[in-house]
Design a protein around this motif. Structure first.
Motif, short mmCIF file in Angstrom:
data_model
loop_
_atom_site.label_atom_id
_atom_site.label_comp_id
_atom_site.label_asym_id
_atom_site.label_seq_id
_atom_site.Cartn_x
_atom_site.Cartn_y
_atom_site.Cartn_z
N UNK A 15 -35.58 -46.30 1.60
CA UNK A 15 -37.08 -46.02 1.81
C UNK A 15 -37.94 -47.21 1.72
N UNK A 16 -39.09 -47.06 2.37
CA UNK A 16 -39.89 -48.45 2.77
C UNK A 16 -40.20 -49.10 1.39
N UNK A 17 -40.44 -48.38 0.52
CA UNK A 17 -40.75 -48.95 -0.62
C UNK A 17 -39.86 -49.75 -1.44
N UNK A 18 -38.51 -49.34 -1.39
CA UNK A 18 -37.39 -49.68 -1.96
C UNK A 18 -37.06 -51.18 -1.08
N UNK A 19 -37.30 -50.95 0.18
CA UNK A 19 -37.14 -52.13 1.15
C UNK A 19 -38.05 -53.17 0.85
N UNK A 20 -39.22 -52.99 0.54
CA UNK A 20 -40.23 -53.90 0.46
C UNK A 20 -40.09 -54.64 -0.97
N UNK A 21 -39.61 -54.05 -1.83
CA UNK A 21 -39.12 -54.78 -3.07
C UNK A 21 -38.12 -55.52 -3.19
N UNK A 22 -37.11 -55.08 -2.48
CA UNK A 22 -35.87 -56.03 -2.22
C UNK A 22 -36.45 -57.16 -1.52
N UNK A 23 -37.15 -57.03 -0.17
CA UNK A 23 -37.52 -58.26 0.65
C UNK A 23 -38.52 -58.99 -0.08
N UNK A 24 -39.21 -58.67 -1.07
CA UNK A 24 -39.93 -59.61 -1.66
C UNK A 24 -39.74 -60.36 -2.89
N UNK A 25 -38.61 -59.61 -3.43
CA UNK A 25 -38.04 -60.37 -4.75
C UNK A 25 -36.65 -60.75 -4.94
N UNK A 26 -35.58 -60.24 -4.13
CA UNK A 26 -34.31 -60.68 -4.14
C UNK A 26 -34.15 -62.03 -3.33
N UNK A 38 -36.69 -43.04 6.88
CA UNK A 38 -37.00 -41.78 6.54
C UNK A 38 -38.56 -41.61 7.31
N UNK A 39 -38.67 -42.00 8.39
CA UNK A 39 -39.80 -41.68 8.98
C UNK A 39 -40.70 -42.74 9.11
N UNK A 40 -40.57 -43.72 8.28
CA UNK A 40 -41.44 -44.86 8.13
C UNK A 40 -40.71 -45.96 8.92
N UNK A 41 -41.57 -47.00 9.62
CA UNK A 41 -40.95 -48.01 10.31
C UNK A 41 -40.64 -49.25 9.16
N UNK A 42 -39.66 -49.97 9.35
CA UNK A 42 -39.61 -51.13 8.67
C UNK A 42 -40.26 -52.34 8.82
#
Length: 98
Positions: A15-26, A38-42
């Motif tokens: 999901x976009x929200x999970x990807x954003x969390x990883x991209x911003x913090x990991x 799931x229907x949202x663009x990355x």
């Protein structure tokens, strides 16, 4: 495939929200982004990675259509892809380390 190529994998994020969390913090060395989550663009994830200076490539069933307008210099690998094609794309964004 990434593990076989010698990478430690963070994610996946479906999901976009999970990807954003990883991209911003990991701590991430390089990323593979599916264009459709799931229907949202990355693209917001791509922007977060770019802001941190983290190289990435897109993976998609749709080819370069839609990607080039937003991120014209980011390699796109069409699904299904091989580890060789992924490695070639990585070399374009991190040529000295892949």
């Amino acid at each position: 495939m990434l593990v076989d190529m010698g990478f430690d994998v963070v994610g996946p994020a479906y999901r976009l929200s999970d990807g954003l969390r990883l991209a911003e913090r990991e701590p991430i060395d390089i990323a593979v982004l599916d264009v459709n989550l799931n229907g949202a663009r990355s693209f917001p994830i791509a922007a977060a990675l770019a802001e941190r200076g983290i190289p990435f490539v897109f993976a998609t069933d749709y080819g370069t259509m839609g990607v080039e307008a937003e991120f014209p210099h980011v390699p796109v690998v069409s699904k299904p892809f091989t580890s060789g094609r992924l490695s070639e794309a990585f070399a374009k964004v991190r040529p000295t380390e892949v």
